[in-house]
Design an enzyme around this catalytic site. Structure first.
Site, PDB file in Angstrom:
ATOM      1  N   HIS A 177      -6.976   2.943   4.115  1.00  0.00           N
ATOM      2  CA  HIS A 177      -6.626   3.748   5.297  1.00  0.00           C
ATOM      3  C   HIS A 177      -7.854   4.060   6.161  1.00  0.00           C
ATOM      4  CE1 HIS A 177      -2.787   4.646   3.284  1.00  0.00           C
ATOM      5  NE2 HIS A 177      -2.378   5.188   4.410  1.00  0.00           N
ATOM      6  N   GLU A 191      -1.763   8.701   8.374  1.00  0.00           N
ATOM      7  CA  GLU A 191      -0.328   8.349   8.265  1.00  0.00           C
ATOM      8  C   GLU A 191       0.486   8.947   9.409  1.00  0.00           C
ATOM      9  OE1 GLU A 191       1.913   6.694   5.726  1.00  0.00           O
ATOM     10  OE2 GLU A 191       0.012   5.636   5.662  1.00  0.00           O
ATOM     11  N   CYS A 250      -4.515  -1.463  -1.786  1.00  0.00           N
ATOM     12  CA  CYS A 250      -4.746  -0.025  -1.942  1.00  0.00           C
ATOM     13  C   CYS A 250      -5.722   0.168  -3.095  1.00  0.00           C
ATOM     14  CB  CYS A 250      -3.403   0.633  -2.258  1.00  0.00           C
ATOM     15  SG  CYS A 250      -3.523   2.365  -2.697  1.00  0.00           S
ATOM     16  N   CYS A 303     -11.080   3.278   0.630  1.00  0.00           N
ATOM     17  CA  CYS A 303      -9.635   3.474   0.813  1.00  0.00           C
ATOM     18  C   CYS A 303      -9.252   2.661   2.049  1.00  0.00           C
ATOM     19  CB  CYS A 303      -9.349   4.960   1.033  1.00  0.00           C
ATOM     20  SG  CYS A 303      -7.663   5.322   1.571  1.00  0.00           S
ATOM     21  N   ASP A 326       0.875  -1.184   0.000  1.00  0.00           N
ATOM     22  CA  ASP A 326       0.000   0.000   0.000  1.00  0.00           C
ATOM     23  C   ASP A 326       0.905   1.225   0.000  1.00  0.00           C
ATOM     24  OD1 ASP A 326      -2.349   1.606   0.316  1.00  0.00           O
ATOM     25  OD2 ASP A 326      -1.986   1.741   2.450  1.00  0.00           O
ATOM     26  N   SER A 327       0.315   2.394  -0.187  1.00  0.00           N
ATOM     27  CA  SER A 327       1.096   3.635  -0.120  1.00  0.00           C
ATOM     28  C   SER A 327       1.611   3.866   1.295  1.00  0.00           C
ATOM     29  CB  SER A 327       0.213   4.809  -0.522  1.00  0.00           C
ATOM     30  OG  SER A 327      -0.853   4.925   0.395  1.00  0.00           O
TER      31      SER A 327
END
Ligand code: DGL
Length: 265
Positions: free
Chosen positions: A188, A154, A76, A186, A13-14
């Site tokens: 996240h 993040e 992601c 998403c 994932d990012s």
């Protein structure tokens, strides 16, 4: 090249978003080893153009294949909706992607109005447009870009009151449009479940794709005869492209996170 079935499954994932898929994966695949790559030096992906996202996905895929990954999970939505077709045509390893759960949401919705909270990169992709057009013909889809949410997550600032205010500003307009189902588009955003539950009335159900990804991974491993023959529990290793990885805000203390150095985009 022959793939070794006792090798690991790559997950990337990012940043930390893909960690939200691990519980579902481990529960259905307890004997598999995983290697998680967090591309947090290049997060967020949501604001990047398609070419840059494909470029990062290929860099990480090259690394995972070089290490011997038997299957790769693109954990992601932004990377999947922008890059999975290219990845599948350029590499022979099987890929599992994650996309906003439009189909189950459309099926569950009684008000025939569903909300999708996702990144700009996901909502503007042609894959998302195609999925919506195919599976959400009979429902109203209220799309909302979650600008700024990934940055809060993040940085580990989940308790920041500014995050709740921002989230509320995204949720309220969707509620006004009578949504009864909210798709977390998403990975996240799963970290926002406590805040979302406070903001949403009971009648609104939250839908994500993590169980579907885990089931699909099992299916593809079975189909390719790639299930591990290991009897003991599998392990998870972590790699990050950032020196100060955001993974460290989320993993138990003393977890080892190795460094992946790659060229900038
Ligand atoms: N976790 C990602 C997703 O599922 C990407 C977030 C980002 O980097 O913008 O879309």
């Amino acid at each position: 090249m022959k793939i070794n079935k006792n090798s690991f499954i790559g997950v990337f994932d990012s940043g930390i978003g893909g960690l939200s898929l691990l519980p579902a994966l481990i529960s259905i695949l307890p004997n598999e080893n995983f290697l998680y790559v967090s591309d947090d030096a290049f997060a967020p992906y949501g604001l990047k153009n398609k070419e840059s996202i494909v470029n990062r996905c290929e860099t990480i895929t090259d690394h995972l294949i070089e290490k011997g990954s038997k299957l790769i999970i693109v954990a992601c939505n932004t990377a999947t909706t922008n890059a999975i077709e290219t990845l599948r045509s350029n590499y022979s390893v099987p890929f599992i992607g994650i996309e906003p759960a439009i189909k189950p949401a459309a099926f569950k919705s009684k008000s025939k109005s569903i909300g999708v909270l996702a990144t700009e990169g996901t909502l503007s992709s042609s894959l998302f447009a195609k999925t919506s057009a195919t599976f959400a013909k009979d429902v109203k889809v209220i799309e909302q870009i979650g600008s700024g949410l990934v940055e809060f997550i993040e940085s580990g600032s989940l308790d920041d009151p500014k995050l709740s205010v921002l989230l509320e500003s995204y949720i309220k307009p969707m509620l006004k449009q009578n949504i009864d189902t909210l798709v977390l588009g998403c990975t996240h955003y799963s970290f926002l479940l406590p805040q979302l539950k406070k903001l949403l009335p009971n009648k609104v159900q939250i839908v994500d794709s993590s169980d579907a990804v885990a089931i699909q991974t099992l299916r593809i491993l079975e189909k390719n005869n790639l299930q591990s023959s290991r009897k003991e529990e599998g392990s998870i290793q972590y790699i990050s492209s950032a020196i100060e990885s955001s993974l460290l805000n989320f993993l138990p203390k003393n977890t080892n996170v190795s460094m992946l150095s790659t060229d900038p985009i």
